[in-house]
Motif scaffolding. Structure first.
Motif, short mmCIF file in Angstrom:
data_model
loop_
_atom_site.label_atom_id
_atom_site.label_comp_id
_atom_site.label_asym_id
_atom_site.label_seq_id
_atom_site.Cartn_x
_atom_site.Cartn_y
_atom_site.Cartn_z
N ASN A 1 0.33 -1.05 -0.20
CA ASN A 1 -0.33 0.09 0.27
C ASN A 1 0.65 1.41 0.09
N TRP A 2 1.78 1.48 -1.10
CA TRP A 2 2.70 2.57 -1.00
C TRP A 2 2.06 4.37 -0.97
N GLN A 3 1.18 4.59 -1.89
CA GLN A 3 -0.33 5.70 -0.85
C GLN A 3 0.63 5.76 0.53
N GLN A 4 0.59 4.81 1.26
CA GLN A 4 0.00 4.67 2.18
C GLN A 4 1.11 5.90 3.18
N ASN A 5 2.30 6.78 2.46
CA ASN A 5 3.61 7.08 2.43
C ASN A 5 3.14 8.72 1.53
N TYR A 6 1.91 9.11 1.64
CA TYR A 6 1.74 9.82 0.55
C TYR A 6 1.46 11.47 2.16
N PRO A 7 1.67 11.14 2.84
CA PRO A 7 1.77 12.23 4.16
C PRO A 7 3.60 12.54 3.74
N LYS A 8 4.42 11.99 3.98
CA LYS A 8 5.41 11.75 3.76
C LYS A 8 5.85 13.49 2.56
N TYR A 9 5.02 12.58 1.48
CA TYR A 9 5.71 13.38 0.03
C TYR A 9 4.82 14.63 0.11
N MET A 10 3.64 15.17 0.92
CA MET A 10 2.75 16.12 1.20
C MET A 10 3.68 17.23 2.07
N VAL A 11 3.63 16.68 2.71
CA VAL A 11 4.74 18.21 3.67
C VAL A 11 6.15 17.97 2.83
N SER A 12 7.11 17.22 2.32
CA SER A 12 8.15 17.18 1.99
C SER A 12 7.85 18.37 0.95
N LEU A 13 6.63 17.86 0.16
CA LEU A 13 5.93 18.83 -0.75
C LEU A 13 5.92 21.01 0.11
N LEU A 14 5.14 20.94 0.67
CA LEU A 14 4.90 21.73 1.28
C LEU A 14 6.06 22.64 1.78
N LYS A 15 7.39 22.22 2.39
CA LYS A 15 8.56 22.92 2.32
C LYS A 15 9.75 23.03 1.22
N GLU B 1 22.27 17.88 2.52
CA GLU B 1 22.79 17.14 1.36
C GLU B 1 20.88 17.04 0.46
N CYS B 2 20.82 16.33 -0.95
CA CYS B 2 19.96 15.80 -1.52
C CYS B 2 19.99 14.42 -1.03
N VAL B 3 18.04 14.33 -1.44
CA VAL B 3 17.63 12.93 -0.73
C VAL B 3 18.03 12.49 -2.04
N PRO B 4 18.05 11.01 -1.46
CA PRO B 4 18.69 10.26 -3.22
C PRO B 4 18.28 9.61 -3.50
N SER B 5 16.42 8.90 -2.34
CA SER B 5 16.02 8.25 -2.59
C SER B 5 14.07 8.93 -1.67
N PHE B 6 13.25 8.59 -2.27
CA PHE B 6 11.70 9.34 -1.93
C PHE B 6 11.55 8.13 -0.50
N THR B 7 12.12 6.72 -0.55
CA THR B 7 11.78 6.06 0.55
C THR B 7 11.98 6.78 2.12
N LEU B 8 13.24 8.07 1.77
CA LEU B 8 13.59 8.44 2.96
C LEU B 8 12.60 9.93 3.40
N LEU B 9 11.92 10.15 2.31
CA LEU B 9 11.53 11.54 3.25
C LEU B 9 10.56 11.22 3.71
N GLN B 10 10.69 12.36 4.42
CA GLN B 10 9.69 12.52 6.16
C GLN B 10 8.54 13.07 6.28
N ALA B 11 7.98 12.66 6.62
CA ALA B 11 6.59 13.69 6.84
C ALA B 11 6.45 14.67 8.39
N ASP B 12 7.37 14.84 8.70
CA ASP B 12 7.93 15.84 10.02
C ASP B 12 8.58 17.21 9.73
N GLY B 13 8.17 17.34 8.30
CA GLY B 13 9.18 18.56 7.68
C GLY B 13 10.44 19.23 7.89
#
Lengths: 217, 803
Positions: free
Chosen positions: B283-297, B502-514
């Motif tokens: 259910n990969w889309q369960q990670n959407y909060p991480k992607y949305m918060v990272s987008l807002l940042k 540093e650059c984030v080398p993969s979206f698996t490392l994106l975080q929902a905490d800003g």
């Protein structure tokens, strides 16, 4: 003359994108001429002093009623024994250069003194054309100046599908033979047109006349 | 594309339907010709015999707008002749899922339809779930309420004779196509589907493509080498612009666009984040909060904090139910509800349907900014045919832009390969990067808001806006790095520490905490941690020998070249096709392409995960409850059509079709004034509206003027000779052009009815050359597909008469 160069035009791979037609004009600084839509994809309608490479379109119906659409990326065949060269040389020396290394047949400015219709009618493929103003005759040069600079002809360079391929004549002949043998399995009529006599060899899968009346000699 | 261009060479049977690939995507034929040399067969299904058909092994035609009937017949054939790939269907699709008892289909409509709102209540399009909330399944596929049996029942109505009467395709040809293509439903054969606007520009477009997907799933052709569902993208960066939310219902990375009623970030995230009770679903889309918060940042930088919902309230939102798709926007402009317009690199007065309506709508604007490399019919709309410039009040600004080859930056091709390119030449004169134009505009806006304030200045004032270099020019690398994303603090994930900046080398490392940013999560990983631009890679190593070239540019997601690739192996991780092993589980790890997730093969019942990780249930959907018009595709007639009734049900058109009702939108069905079906398309020689190519004398020489292609039979009926001038008319408009009488269009025999179809390109416009004619879009209808709003360009009714 050594074995020289050849071009293989494999119509069974051609999608008639006309990249070759445009690339020829681009490399040779030939203008786009004013044309009209007269009910065909083929345009310009024919060769001219400004069009040395032309994709000809021919359509019709097969025996089963289904349509066919044949594409013939027409150009000078750079004959092994070019009759046009003989005709021109009969009128003026230096009207034609037959390049030793490649076998390319190239017209010079001196062709302006030669009766054009005699030259045109001597060509079995109806290739030569004349500049109406300067009277100089014009046709494909095999992009000899590119070849001399280790580049392949513009038409071959532009072809996305490998339908126009340039190389040493021996290799091209071998490639043609192999390809025809392969195609014959599905298309018994497949052939390489006048392969012994010309440097620009066309592979067709049906009667050459159905592609273009001057496809074969 | 689920796959990529080079991969086309591995296909055994190629189905090109709704695409004229040879003419519009010539490079595809480089790879298709290689496939053919290997013995592959190419099938082309298209109303017209084109340059694609000329290179196909088999061409047959169908009446425009009948793809679902054609393909529904293929589903029936595959199921009844057991041509499907059983292991794949059982394990990797939802064929075994048991559907809610209340789900039903009657006479063209699924359960839950409300004719007054023209919408479905989709609550019955659901699965029966067990006590743990996991869908109930029957792996024998025998339960009459399982997806497989419902599918079989649904398409049992699509028999050969019925399909032939709808499509006009002879029964023999249908059988040939079905047999040829379904031969790929075995382990060691691959079938690929290539489609383009011939599928997407219909009122049933999304379901057309779903039908193709379903066929691919039944045959086990998705996730494998030489397979896939492959959308041909026509412009260098269509894929990229889609990834970056050119569509109004998305924000970057295909995150759903926020709606006004979702007032807090939490409410938004709850709405967009699917849940799965099944521990075997990633259910990969369960990670959407991480992607949305990272987008807002990425958007708001330090201004985005946990306390202020990371600036969620500053994001522009759609009103609930608001339609910002193109037809509605033009309608709003027509109604003078839109006062100003910025058009970048488009020519809508030629490219949009019902061009007269678009042209009139333009005159209703107060101001109009056009950014393009040349003048075109849209920039100069105010001096167009029939218009008096003195009476047009619109103030027009034309901003010269650099062409694609004059710009450095990233470009995503159809195969999701994001390639970095450089300036081949400097832009001439005053032309600058579109990026520079945007930077200057927003910088000015910021200044104005700062000075003058305004109703809601925060969205503009709080934008992080540091994309210029030291000379104040647009810096594509800075933008690309922001898109990739940064670590915003030192952070330890697992046993690795990443430093701030540093650059984030993969979206698996994106975080929902800003603590991370990313302007488009799917592109996260296009830079290495040390800042190396992976999109600029040009290494030709090919370790698999399958042409994946993993070190040539970079592909989203995570450099995966073929997505859903874990569906190419069996439950033990062994490739189904040993001749083209895309992926294999060897000594406890995956070898080959970048796998769709690191988990072990499915036979590991504890840690194994289903292969379709972007679906909440982990498997692909033969039953697709997400769309607005039904979980199974159903044939409906186009809004304007030649048929008095739909031969499959009494539901004539798509029940959720988007119709406009102004006088200028009028349409005509089964109307003797407009008896012929028309379709529109592009040619090889011109690109789209011809706004770029018509200035190029070698191309206008090759295709100088607008033409209509008509069959020999129709020409005889109408007394038209090849090359003659004709008038083509629809309920909305007309134009004169040259008749091209051809064997490549043939009349359709639909039951007892003979139906003629004609076709035109939309490559021409009145501006230049003066004698080239005008666009076929003077004729097209203002009607949209119900899910997406995509206009119907491909099936409508006209008349063709001698002038």
């Amino acid at each position: 003359m050594p074995n020289g160069k050849s071009i293989l035009v494999d119509t069974s791979l051609c999608t008639a994108c006309r990249g070759c037609q445009v690339a020829c004009k681009q490399w040779n600084n030939l203008p786009g001429t004013k044309t009209k839509q007269i009910g065909t994809y083929q345009n310009p309608q024919d060769f001219s002093a400004f069009t040395w490479k032309l994709v000809r379109f021919a359509e019709g119906k097969n025996g089963n009623g289904k349509p066919y659409w044949y594409f013939f990326s027409d150009m000078c065949r750079h004959c092994m024994e070019p009759p046009c060269a003989e005709t021109i040389q009969g009128f003026v020396k230096g009207g034609v250069i037959r390049d030793e290394a490649t076998g390319a047949v190239v017209y010079t400015e001196k062709t302006k003194t030669v009766p054009f219709e005699k030259v045109r009618s001597s060509c079995p493929y109806d290739i030569p054309r004349q500049n109406p103003k300067t009277k100089v005759m014009a046709k494909c040069t095999m992009c000899i100046e590119r070849i001399k600079n280790n580049m392949i002809p513009a038409c071959a360079k532009s072809c996305p599908t490998g339908a126009v391929v340039f190389g040493d004549r021996s290799q091209i002949l071998a490639k043609a033979e192999k390809r025809v043998a392969e195609l014959k399995k599905s298309y018994p009529e497949a052939m390489a047109i006048n392969a012994e006599d010309v440097r620009v060899i066309y592979i067709v899968t049906d009667d050459p006349q159905k592609y273009w009346k001057h496809a074969a000699a | 594309m689920t796959n990529h261009w080079i991969d086309l060479q591995h296909s055994d049977v190629v189905l090109i339907q709704g695409s004229n690939a040879a003419e519009n995507h010539p490079i595809s034929f480089k790879w298709l010709m290689k496939a053919k040399e290997r013995g592959a067969k190419i099938i082309h299904v298209d109303p017209r015999f084109t340059r694609t058909s000329a290179r196909a092994d088999f061409h047959t035609s169908l009446r425009s707008g009948t793809d679902i009937a054609f393909l529904g017949g293929m589903i029936k054939y595959i199921l009844e002749n057991e041509k499907y790939f059983k292991d794949y269907v059982v394990n990797y699709t939802n064929a075994s899922f048991i559907v809610d008892e209340r789900f039903d289909f009657k006479d063209g409509l699924f359960s839950g339809y409300d004719p007054t709102t023209r919408k479905y209540d989709k609550s019955t399009w659901a699965y029966k779930k067990d006590a743990n909330g996991i869908p109930e399944k029957d792996f024998t596929l025998q339960n009459p309420r399982c997806v497989f049996q419902l599918l079989k029942k649904h398409y049992s109505r699509y028999d050969l004779e019925k399909v032939s009467s709808i499509t006009g395709t002879p029964v023999g040809d249908l059988k040939t196509v079905y047999e040829m293509y379904s031969s790929t439903g075995v382990k060691d054969k691959a079938g690929t589907v290539m489609y383009a606007l011939g599928q997407t520009q219909h009122t049933t477009a999304v379901q057309n493509i779903r039908t193709l997907c379903m066929i691919q799933l039944l045959l086990g052709n998705i996730g494998i080498c030489g397979g896939g569902v492959n959308a041909m993208r026509g412009e260098p960066n269509v894929q990229g612009s889609t990834d970056f939310a050119i569509l109004s219902s998305y924000i970057p990375g295909y995150l759903p666009a926020p709606q006004a009623s979702l007032k807090t970030l939490d409410e938004y995230l709850k709405r967009i984040t699917p849940k799965s009770a099944d521990p075997r679903s990633a259910n990969w889309q369960q990670n959407y909060p991480k992607y949305m918060v990272s987008l807002l940042k990425a958007w708001y930088g330090d201004k985005a904090t946990k306390e202020n919902d990371f600036g969620y309230s500053w994001v522009p939102k759609l009103d609930d139910g608001q339609d910002c798709t193109i037809l509605n926007m033009i309608d709003n402009m027509y109604e003078k509800k839109i006062k100003g317009l910025i058009v970048i690199a488009q020519n809508p007065t030629v490219s949009l349907p019902n061009a007269d309506k678009v042209r009139e709508a333009m005159t209703h604007l107060d101001w109009f900014v056009h950014v393009n490399i040349f003048d075109n019919e849209t920039a100069s709309f105010w001096k167009g045919p029939g218009l008096d410039p003195k009476k047009i009040k619109t103030e027009v600004f034309l901003l010269p832009a650099a062409a694609s080859v004059e710009k450095q930056g990233s470009q995503a091709n159809s195969g999701r390969w994001v390639q970095w390119k450089y300036e081949a030449a400097k832009a001439p004169g005053d032309a600058i990067y579109t990026g520079d134009i945007v930077i200057r505009m927003v910088t000015k806006l910021k200044e104005l808001y700062k000075k003058e304030g305004g109703a809601t200045p925060e969205p503009i004032l709080n934008l992080k806006w540091d994309y210029a270099d030291e000379k104040g020019r647009f810096d594509p690398l800075k933008v690309a790095r922001t898109v990739n994303g940064y670590f915003l603090e030192d952070i330890t994930i697992g046993d690795k520490t990443y430093k701030k900046g540093e650059c984030v080398p993969s979206f698996t490392l994106l975080q929902a905490d800003g603590k991370t940013s990313s302007g488009c999560w799917i592109n996260s990983g296009s830079f290495a941690q040390d800042g190396t631009n992976l999109m600029a890679r040009r290494k030709k190593d090919d370790p698999t020998g399958l042409g994946l070239y993993p070190q040539w540019s970079w592909a989203w997601p995570v450099n995966r070249r073929i997505i859903y690739n874990r569906a190419s192996v069996d439950l033990s991780g062994k490739p189904y096709n040993p001749k083209r092993p895309l992926l294999a589980w060897v000594d406890g790890k995956w070898v080959g392409d970048v796998p769709d997730g690191p988990w072990p093969p499915m036979e590991d019942t504890k840690n194994g995960k289903y292969p379709f990780i972007m679906k909440p249930d982990g498997v692909s959907s033969l039953f697709g409850p997400g769309l607005g018009d039904g979980p199974f595709p159903e044939h409906y007639e186009p809004l304007e059509g030649p048929m008095a009734k739909n031969l499959l049900s009494s539901q004539m058109n798509s029940p959720i079709i988007k119709i406009f009702t102004k006088e200028c939108d009028k349409y005509a069905r089964c109307d003797p004034r407009f008896p012929f079906v028309m379709t529109t398309y592009s040619s090889t020689e011109h690109w789209c509206t011809g706004a770029i190519t018509r200035w190029q004398s070698w191309l206008t020489e090759a295709q100088p003027q607008v033409y209509v292609e008509i069959s020999e039979e129709l020409a005889q009926i109408q007394g038209i000779k090849n090359g003659e001038k004709v008038k083509v008319e629809s309920a909305r408009g007309s134009l004169t052009c040259v008749a091209m009488v051809t064997t490549r269009f043939r009349p359709f025999k639909c039951g007892d009815q003979i139906i003629h179809q004609v076709g035109m390109t939309y490559n021409y416009g009145w501006l230049f050359p003066r004698d080239c004619g005008d666009t076929a879009n003077l004729l097209t209808p203002t009607v949209g597909e119900g899910n997406t709003g995509t206009p119907e360009y491909k099936a409508f009714m006209v008349n063709v008469k001698k002038v």
